[in-house]
Motif scaffolding. Structure first.
Motif, short mmCIF file in Angstrom:
data_model
loop_
_atom_site.label_atom_id
_atom_site.label_comp_id
_atom_site.label_asym_id
_atom_site.label_seq_id
_atom_site.Cartn_x
_atom_site.Cartn_y
_atom_site.Cartn_z
N HIS A 15 32.63 -40.98 -2.82
CA HIS A 15 31.31 -41.30 -3.36
C HIS A 15 30.22 -40.85 -2.36
CE1 HIS A 15 28.97 -44.48 -5.92
NE2 HIS A 15 28.29 -43.36 -5.78
N ASN A 19 27.35 -37.94 -2.90
CA ASN A 19 25.91 -38.16 -2.69
C ASN A 19 25.34 -37.17 -1.67
OD1 ASN A 19 26.10 -40.24 -4.47
ND2 ASN A 19 25.76 -41.89 -3.00
N ASN A 34 34.73 -41.89 -9.63
CA ASN A 34 34.72 -43.34 -9.91
C ASN A 34 33.48 -43.70 -10.74
OD1 ASN A 34 32.47 -44.12 -8.19
ND2 ASN A 34 33.83 -43.91 -6.42
N MET A 37 29.76 -43.08 -9.48
CA MET A 37 29.24 -41.76 -9.07
C MET A 37 28.21 -41.24 -10.07
SD MET A 37 32.62 -39.77 -7.73
CE MET A 37 33.52 -40.24 -6.27
N CYS A 42 32.10 -36.75 -13.74
CA CYS A 42 33.47 -37.14 -13.38
C CYS A 42 34.46 -36.74 -14.46
CB CYS A 42 33.55 -38.64 -13.13
SG CYS A 42 32.64 -39.12 -11.66
N LEU A 348 28.49 -47.84 -2.64
CA LEU A 348 29.48 -46.78 -2.80
C LEU A 348 30.76 -47.41 -3.35
CD1 LEU A 348 28.74 -45.08 0.62
CD2 LEU A 348 28.07 -44.23 -1.65
#
Ligand code: GLY
Length: 413
Positions: A15, A19, A34, A37, A42, A348
């Motif tokens: 995560h 970022n 996940n 995110m 994803c 996160l």
């Protein structure tokens, strides 16, 4: 340069990578990713090398960044490179630096790098004899990939024997090591062949409880940089540990490409290796990347394409970063899943899932928060302020991440 980047993995480390890579102009994908995110598209059902290669073609991906060790040790980077895809992450052969403790010890011996004395046990009948060769505290490791949880460090000989028996019963070899004294350091380095570029040093907190009490975990928090470690001392680690290992790997045909994580203890004789990992560490990455001031995607691509040697020095933001991990009830032994989480905006994610539209826990380390500040104390305050907004039944976290360092209680010579 605009890039399309695929991050492999699903934890808070990935995560943080997503970022950091999602700068303006970049398009970031994650597999499986996940539920937190927001800056990546994803693909939760993509897992195999073939599926990942297909996804790279479909999305015209420029670079794959592999987060966890298991796919690297299994050869994901080799499979993708064979398809002409640029990958940040070592080959299966080079990833043995984490996947095989015997390989790592052999490389270190050939490179003249200081590390703990180690004996392997594969037969339960040898446990007493091998442990009698060591003194307390006993360091007994699961010699498979155990995500940090397979290590027991104990003064209690019976507890050491019991852990060794459990590991052998589970079908893995045991590694008994001499204890390395001194503060621990995680130094992540970008490595492309013989070129080594260190990132800021960090320190993990592996025990589950405050004051380093309780069992080992995958990591409950971290801070970076280390106010007690000078730039000259970081360079000493690079010169005495990381570069010799990178050179040795290159020399023996196991050329390394990716992130080499040196886990060290700095004792009276200087730095000694506790372990190497073949990927970014979790939770240190969350803190280290919070301070990365250059364009991360350019450095990872330069590593993947063997152009790291031509890159300018990395720019770092001033100050400190602290990561604090929220763990589920029962972690690390038996984490409870399914607890509702609130107030986690901006955190996160790691062990989280969406259930009927609600965020719930789905793993041991549930999420992490990162605080930054001009001083380590300010960064700690910022991280704990974020954590104070999060609630989850049974959730627990350490309250002393970076505390000893902030109080000036750590030093090395
Ligand atoms: N921080 C420990 C690890 O990533 O293995």
């Amino acid at each position: 340069m605009r890039m399309r980047i695929l991050v492999i993995g699903s934890g808070a480390r990935e995560h943080a990578l997503v970022n950091a890579l999602a700068t303006p102009g970049n398009e970031v994908f994650a597999a499986p990713g996940n539920v937190g995110m927001e800056k990546a598209t994803c693909f939760p059902s993509i897992h195999t090398t073939e599926q990942i290669a297909d996804l790279c073609r479909q999305e015209v991906v420029d670079l794959v960044v592999v987060g966890p060790e298991v796919p690297l040790v299994e050869g994901l980077a080799d499979g993708l490179r064979a398809e002409g895809i640029d990958v940040f992450g070592p080959s299966k052969r080079a990833a043995r630096i984490e996947g095989s403790k015997a390989f790592a010890k052999d490389v270190m011996a050939k490179a003249g790098v200081k590390t703990a004395r180690a004996e392997q046990i594969t037969d339960a009948a040898d446990i007493d004899t091998v442990l009698s060769l060591f003194e307390a505290p006993y360091v007994v490791k699961d010699d498979g990939l155990a995500a940090g949880k397979g290590v027991v460090v104990t003064e209690d000989l019976e507890a050491a024997k019991a852990h060794a028996r459990d590991v052998i019963e589970a079908g893995n070899p045991v590694l008994v090591e001499s204890f390395l004294d001194g503060p621990e350091i995680s130094l992540f380095c970008l490595v492309a062949g013989e070129t080594v570029v260190p990132l800021l040093p960090a320190q993990d907190h592996k025990r589950v409880g405050d004051n380093d009490e309780g069992p080992n975990t995958g990591g409950m928090g971290a801070y970076s940089p280390l106010p007690w470690l000078s730039d000259a001392q970081v360079n000493r680690i690079v010169d005495e540990v990381v570069r010799p290992v990178a050179k040795q790997l290159d020399k023996q045909g196991d050329t390394y490409n990716g992130l080499l994580y040196a886990g060290l203890a700095w004792g009276q004789d200087g730095p000694a290796v506790v372990e190497f990992n073949c990927r970014f560490g979790d939770p240190e990455t969350q803190a280290v990347l919070a301070l990365f001031g250059s364009n991360l995607s350019e450095y990872l691509l330069a590593t993947a394409t063997n152009q790291l040697v031509d890159m300018p020095p990395i720019t770092w933001k001033p100050g400190y970063a602290v990561t604090v991990v929220l763990a589920a009830e029962g972690y690390p032994a038996h984490p409870v899943k399914g607890d509702t989480i609130s107030g986690a905006e901006g955190a996160l994610h790691a062990g989280t899932a969406l259930q009927d539209g609600e965020l719930v826990s789905a793993g041991g380390r549930v999420l992490s928060v990162v605080g930054t500040g001009e001083t380590l104390e300010e960064a700690r305050d910022a991280a704990y302020e974020k954590m104070s907004h999060i609630s989850m039944r049974g959730g627990h976290y350490r309250t002393d991440i970076g505390k000893k360092a902030a109080e000036g209680k750590l030093s090395v010579q």
